[in-house]
Design a protein around this motif. Structure first.
Motif, mmCIF file in Angstrom:
data_model
loop_
_atom_site.group_PDB
_atom_site.id
_atom_site.type_symbol
_atom_site.label_atom_id
_atom_site.label_comp_id
_atom_site.label_asym_id
_atom_site.label_seq_id
_atom_site.Cartn_x
_atom_site.Cartn_y
_atom_site.Cartn_z
ATOM 1 N N SER A 165 6.355 -4.399 -3.741
ATOM 2 C CA SER A 165 7.011 -3.060 -2.817
ATOM 3 C C SER A 165 7.273 -1.761 -1.995
ATOM 4 N N ALA A 166 7.138 -1.184 -3.637
ATOM 5 C CA ALA A 166 7.411 -0.510 -3.750
ATOM 6 C C ALA A 166 5.963 0.485 -4.733
ATOM 7 N N CYS A 176 1.175 2.937 -1.439
ATOM 8 C CA CYS A 176 -0.524 3.158 -1.249
ATOM 9 C C CYS A 176 -0.492 3.911 0.193
ATOM 10 N N GLU A 177 0.572 2.914 0.817
ATOM 11 C CA GLU A 177 0.657 3.260 2.319
ATOM 12 C C GLU A 177 0.879 5.011 2.651
ATOM 13 N N ARG A 178 1.868 5.332 1.436
ATOM 14 C CA ARG A 178 2.705 6.413 2.080
ATOM 15 C C ARG A 178 0.936 7.879 1.595
ATOM 16 N N VAL A 221 -3.659 4.820 -0.131
ATOM 17 C CA VAL A 221 -4.816 4.116 -0.950
ATOM 18 C C VAL A 221 -5.657 3.502 -0.843
ATOM 19 N N ARG A 222 -6.794 3.667 -0.432
ATOM 20 C CA ARG A 222 -7.424 2.597 0.315
ATOM 21 C C ARG A 222 -8.043 1.449 -1.526
ATOM 22 N N ASN A 223 -8.441 2.210 -2.210
ATOM 23 C CA ASN A 223 -8.838 1.121 -3.542
ATOM 24 C C ASN A 223 -7.807 1.167 -4.396
ATOM 25 N N GLN A 224 -6.836 0.452 -4.064
ATOM 26 C CA GLN A 224 -6.012 0.300 -4.729
ATOM 27 C C GLN A 224 -5.994 -0.657 -7.118
#
Length: 73
Positions: A25-26, A31-33, A36-39
């Motif tokens: 979740s974190a 990534c959303e905040r 980030v496109r490439n995790q």
């Protein structure tokens, strides 16, 4: 870069990790905040930043830690 050089940098090994509900979740919120496109890239950067920091700390020296502390006085 030549085509044959590209083969040296192709990622072909896979590692898996398990995360708790809170960890995923974190990570997803981060990534959303920060959009980030490439995790995979962000995980690789964090991993190798930590690895390189440890290499710097564990780099062999000519003197032991005690000898270095004594020399610094």
């Amino acid at each position: 870069m030549k085509a044959r050089d590209d083969r040296r940098y192709k990622r072909k090994y896979r590692k898996s990790i398990l995360l708790t509900d809170k960890e995923i979740s974190a990570f997803e919120q981060y990534c959303e905040r920060y959009k980030v496109r490439n995790q995979s890239q962000i995980i690789r950067k964090a991993l190798f930043k930590t690895i390189l920091q440890h290499y710097d700390e564990d780099y062999p020296t000519l003197f032991s830690k005690q000898e270095l502390a004594r020399l610094e006085q």
